[in-house]
Design an enzyme around this catalytic site. Structure first.
Site, PDB file in Angstrom:
ATOM      1  N   CYS A  85     -26.306  -0.229 -69.928  1.00  0.00           N
ATOM      2  CA  CYS A  85     -26.555  -1.069 -71.096  1.00  0.00           C
ATOM      3  C   CYS A  85     -27.723  -2.027 -70.868  1.00  0.00           C
ATOM      4  CB  CYS A  85     -25.337  -1.892 -71.489  1.00  0.00           C
ATOM      5  SG  CYS A  85     -23.959  -0.919 -72.020  1.00  0.00           S
ATOM      6  N   ARG A 134     -32.180   2.095 -66.500  1.00  0.00           N
ATOM      7  CA  ARG A 134     -30.818   1.684 -66.148  1.00  0.00           C
ATOM      8  C   ARG A 134     -29.784   2.725 -66.564  1.00  0.00           C
ATOM      9  NH1 ARG A 134     -30.501  -4.084 -65.463  1.00  0.00           N
ATOM     10  NH2 ARG A 134     -28.308  -3.969 -65.989  1.00  0.00           N
ATOM     11  N   TRP A 145     -24.503   2.354 -72.755  1.00  0.00           N
ATOM     12  CA  TRP A 145     -23.936   3.323 -71.818  1.00  0.00           C
ATOM     13  C   TRP A 145     -22.436   3.262 -72.079  1.00  0.00           C
ATOM     14  CZ3 TRP A 145     -20.692   3.835 -67.524  1.00  0.00           C
ATOM     15  CH2 TRP A 145     -20.949   4.934 -66.689  1.00  0.00           C
ATOM     16  N   ASN A 203     -23.470  -6.496 -73.810  1.00  0.00           N
ATOM     17  CA  ASN A 203     -23.293  -5.760 -72.541  1.00  0.00           C
ATOM     18  C   ASN A 203     -22.013  -6.274 -71.908  1.00  0.00           C
ATOM     19  OD1 ASN A 203     -25.752  -4.612 -72.806  1.00  0.00           O
ATOM     20  ND2 ASN A 203     -26.696  -5.620 -71.047  1.00  0.00           N
ATOM     21  N   GLY A 204     -21.269  -5.395 -71.249  1.00  0.00           N
ATOM     22  CA  GLY A 204     -20.055  -5.839 -70.565  1.00  0.00           C
ATOM     23  C   GLY A 204     -18.836  -5.160 -71.147  1.00  0.00           C
ATOM     24  N   GLU A 238     -26.926  10.141 -46.878  1.00  0.00           N
ATOM     25  CA  GLU A 238     -27.844   9.703 -47.931  1.00  0.00           C
ATOM     26  C   GLU A 238     -28.608  10.899 -48.526  1.00  0.00           C
ATOM     27  OE1 GLU A 238     -28.372   7.493 -49.873  1.00  0.00           O
ATOM     28  OE2 GLU A 238     -30.429   7.744 -50.541  1.00  0.00           O
ATOM     29  N   LYS A 282     -28.596  12.130 -52.403  1.00  0.00           N
ATOM     30  CA  LYS A 282     -29.822  12.272 -53.189  1.00  0.00           C
ATOM     31  C   LYS A 282     -29.902  13.658 -53.811  1.00  0.00           C
ATOM     32  CE  LYS A 282     -30.796   9.265 -53.332  1.00  0.00           C
ATOM     33  NZ  LYS A 282     -30.695   7.867 -53.362  1.00  0.00           N
ATOM     34  N   GLU A 318     -27.186  14.098 -56.601  1.00  0.00           N
ATOM     35  CA  GLU A 318     -27.283  13.312 -57.831  1.00  0.00           C
ATOM     36  C   GLU A 318     -28.410  13.757 -58.763  1.00  0.00           C
ATOM     37  OE1 GLU A 318     -29.097   9.354 -55.681  1.00  0.00           O
ATOM     38  OE2 GLU A 318     -28.226   9.081 -57.643  1.00  0.00           O
ATOM     39  N   HIS A 346     -14.803  21.961 -37.152  1.00  0.00           N
ATOM     40  CA  HIS A 346     -13.381  21.628 -37.267  1.00  0.00           C
ATOM     41  C   HIS A 346     -12.854  21.909 -38.671  1.00  0.00           C
ATOM     42  CE1 HIS A 346     -13.220  19.994 -33.242  1.00  0.00           C
ATOM     43  NE2 HIS A 346     -14.329  19.299 -33.500  1.00  0.00           N
ATOM     44  N   LYS A 349     -28.571   3.090 -63.456  1.00  0.00           N
ATOM     45  CA  LYS A 349     -29.266   2.462 -62.346  1.00  0.00           C
ATOM     46  C   LYS A 349     -28.498   1.263 -61.801  1.00  0.00           C
ATOM     47  CE  LYS A 349     -32.742   1.896 -59.583  1.00  0.00           C
ATOM     48  NZ  LYS A 349     -32.778   2.834 -58.451  1.00  0.00           N
TER      49      LYS A 349
HETATM   50  C1  F6R Z   1     -28.081   6.440 -55.624  1.00  0.00           C
HETATM   51  C2  F6R Z   1     -27.979   5.053 -55.989  1.00  0.00           C
HETATM   52  C3  F6R Z   1     -26.631   4.426 -56.019  1.00  0.00           C
HETATM   53  C4  F6R Z   1     -26.715   2.923 -55.708  1.00  0.00           C
HETATM   54  C5  F6R Z   1     -25.347   2.274 -55.937  1.00  0.00           C
HETATM   55  C6  F6R Z   1     -25.378   0.807 -55.573  1.00  0.00           C
HETATM   56  O1  F6R Z   1     -29.411   6.865 -55.593  1.00  0.00           O
HETATM   57  O2  F6R Z   1     -28.954   4.411 -56.299  1.00  0.00           O
HETATM   58  O3  F6R Z   1     -25.743   5.065 -55.169  1.00  0.00           O
HETATM   59  O4  F6R Z   1     -27.126   2.761 -54.388  1.00  0.00           O
HETATM   60  O5  F6R Z   1     -24.985   2.408 -57.271  1.00  0.00           O
HETATM   61  O6  F6R Z   1     -26.320   0.120 -56.316  1.00  0.00           O
HETATM   62  P1  F6R Z   1     -26.926  -1.245 -55.838  1.00  0.00           P
HETATM   63  O7  F6R Z   1     -27.716  -1.009 -54.595  1.00  0.00           O
HETATM   64  O8  F6R Z   1     -27.764  -1.712 -56.981  1.00  0.00           O
HETATM   65  O9  F6R Z   1     -25.758  -2.166 -55.565  1.00  0.00           O
END
Ligand code: F6R
Length: 593
Positions: free
Chosen positions: A2, A27, A74, A100-101, A470, A474, A477, A493, A588
């Site tokens: 949002c 976002r 969102w 928002n919220g 990580e 990546k 996602e 295992h 985001k």
């Molecule tokens: C993946 C990604 C998310 C954020 C997670 C935490 O690429 O960006 O896994 O790392 O949502 O977000 P922040 O760092 O903003 O607390």
């Protein structure tokens, strides 16, 4: 998740709100809307559409407006459709709001006050609008809004228009971020600094339970009892990293390529010659504690795992890493003197905010490491360190992850008695990153030729395992390929049962002590038909290794080994034709628990 933008002033509100919403696209959202004041009819007109802002833009029939509010939604309550998109206008047509919220008690409020009313949407927002309209029949609108705010349980960043007074805009904040910006031409309000860029010269990030009455050239800040509050605005000096895509096809690719520059910027911000520039109070406070707990989510949690290794090996302080959403409700037994580090690119992650509220209640000391210095987590913690990564627009985090590791390495070093030259080692890492970024063809080819299966594995040991976690996140996602990161020794295992002809397995090998073992694990999967790829360093390379990186200080290897994995994810998503910067279902900034 949002986004909110509002404008009131001499410039064109339509353009400012629309551009602000576009800047907040990163976002994540599923519908968008605006309410604009039509000067010819002297009325506010609502526009809203399901889908991208471009669709909303095409539907706008007004060219100019002096006041407007906008929203990207969102969905949390109610389906993704036009009716549920914001703004919402009260039944009597007097009030229009964007929110928002989440309002936890919206059903209760509907039952109590509007038993026979048919709401137009399924949202938790519409009831706020109707309540304001209800109370405004008996009192001035400022009093009505404040009264309603006190009835809400949950979180809100709100903009409210009273159609009877098109020269005033109201705003309020609790838990969801909201900032107001000012210039000689007008006032802009947004849920994210990015919405203010280009319009405001100064800004104020609002505190919880504050309320604003905004006119074209000024605003008054109140608490919820109507007491006027003092405030001090700060200059809006947005990062020198541009928020435009420039020559790159996608923000993600641009941000991957920005990593050497980010690292150099971090060096310049945190080092004075060779001395480290971190407040003594932070260092002394951490040193007076006996255990560090890192709390984070997703990619930031993966950076935390690397940070644990750096903190323990450089400074000898036992460090634990926790998933924020688990820690918030299953707090483990803590030792005598725990110190907390929250890592969050956005500084707004609701899971971390829930942890922070508990930690503050228990009077623990907290440091937030974040990319957004005005964020809630930065403001509410005892201390904050900035990532200086510049705006990260792509939903998949890349440069913020490496910035988190770099800042953690500097913090770990500042807490230690180490005497090596970390500044030089980081500079050499930036150089090695740059050198490698030219060689994208291998990753492009691997992604195209080998990532055809629905699943994929990353394996490694120690910090390589953490980078593998990580790397897997990546890839999954943005390419939607089911990917797992495994401790290489653990594969046999159980999970090795999943390896079949053509299964892609990528090994990360940066440590001479475990290189042999990981290579054996790689042979095990190869002999079962896996298509493999090895990411390693010059000093450890063997014939046939596909990706060989320049040697750097081994403690900093995650800063470099992650880069080929980011590019693999990028090219896998590109070949599959996905929306790389805005992957499905993701936002985001995750501002709901
Ligand atoms: C993946 C990604 C998310 C954020 C997670 C935490 O690429 O960006 O896994 O790392 O949502 O977000 P922040 O760092 O903003 O607390």
């Amino acid at each position: 998740m949002c986004g909110i933008v509002g404008y009131l002033g001499k410039d064109n509100a339509k353009e400012i709100v629309l551009n602000g919403l576009k800047r907040l696209e990163y976002r994540g959202y599923d519908s968008a809307g605006m309410s604009l004041f039509d000067e010819s009819s002297h009325k506010f007109v609502n526009f809203k559409e399901k889908g991208r802002i471009k669709i909303l833009e095409e539907s706008l029939t007004l060219d100019h407006s002096s006041m407007g509010i906008g929203h990207t939604r969102w969905a949390t309550h109610g389906r993704v459709n036009r009716e549920n998109a914001h703004p919402h206008t009260s039944e009597d047509g007097r009030f229009t709001i964007v929110h928002n919220g989440v309002i936890d008690n919206h059903n209760k409020l509907k039952k109590l006050y509007f038993e026979n009313h048919t709401f137009k949407s399924e949202t938790d927002t519409e009831v706020i609008c109707e309540l304001i309209a209800l109370y405004a029949q008996k009192m001035p609108s400022t009093d009505a809004i404040r009264k309603v705010l006190k009835m809400l349980h949950g979180s809100y960043a709100l903009l409210v228009i009273d159609h009877d007074d098109p020269n005033t805009l109201y705003a309020a904040k609790f838990k969801s971020p909201l900032l107001i910006g000012k210039s000689d031409n007008g006032m802009v309000i947004g849920s994210d600094m990015m919405a203010l860029v280009g319009t405001a010269d100064n800004y104020l990030a609002l505190d919880d339970e504050t309320f604003l009455r905004v006119t074209k050239n000024n605003f008054t800040l109140y608490d919820l009892d109507g007491e006027v509050l003092p405030y001090q605005m700060s200059p809006l000096d947005i990062d020198d990293f541009s928020s435009e895509k420039g020559e790159f096809d996608h923000y993600m690719l641009k941000e991957i390529h920005e990593q050497p520059a980010v690292l150099r910027r971090i060096i310049s911000k945190y080092f004075n010659d060779t001395t480290i520039h971190i407040d003594d109070e932070i260092i002394n406070t951490i040193k007076s504690h006996d255990r560090i707990h890192i709390l984070a989510a997703g990619t930031s949690m993966h950076a935390g795992l690397i940070g644990k290794g750096l903190l323990e090996s450089f400074s000898n302080i036992p460090t634990e890493v926790h998933i924020a959403s688990e820690f918030a409700y299953q707090q483990p037994l803590l030792g005598e003197k725990p110190f907390f580090i929250l890592i969050s690119q956005s500084g707004e992650t609701a899971d971390l905010r829930a942890c922070l509220v508990n930690l503050k209640k228990a009077q623990h000391k907290v440091l937030t490491i974040t990319n957004v210095r005005t964020s809630t987590l930065a403001r509410e913690a005892d201390f904050a360190l900035e990532l200086h990564a510049g705006p990260e627009i792509a939903v998949a985090s890349t440069k913020a992850y490496t910035a988190q590791i770099a800042v953690l390495s500097i913090l770990a070093y500042a807490l230690s008695n180490q005497s090596f030259d970390l500044k030089r080692e980081l500079s050499e890492t930036a150089q090695a990153m740059e050198h490698f970024l030219d060689k994208y063809e291998v990753m492009e080819k691997f992604a195209k030729d080998y990532l055809q299966k629905p699943n994929c594995f990353y394996i490694g040991r120690g910090s390589d395992y953490y980078v593998g976690l990580e790397a897997a996140l990546k890839l999954k996602e943005i390419s939607y390929i089911q990917t797992e990161g495994f401790a290489a020794g653990e594969l046999k295992h159980g999970t090795i049962a999943l390896i079949e002809e053509g299964t892609p397995v990528i090994a990360i090998i940066s440590n001479d002590k475990t290189a042999e073992n990981t290579r054996s694990n790689l042979s095990e999967v190869k002999s079962r038909g896996a298509k493999t790829l090895t990411i390693t360093f010059e000093s450890l390379k063997e014939n046939g290794d596909e990706i060989v990186l320049d040697n750097i200080n081994p403690s900093l290897s995650p800063l470099l080994t992650v880069i080929p994995t980011q590019l693999i994810a990028y090219y896998a998503a590109l070949h599959r034709g996905h929306d790389i910067d805005k992957p499905r279902n993701l936002a985001k900034s995750v501002t709901v628990e």
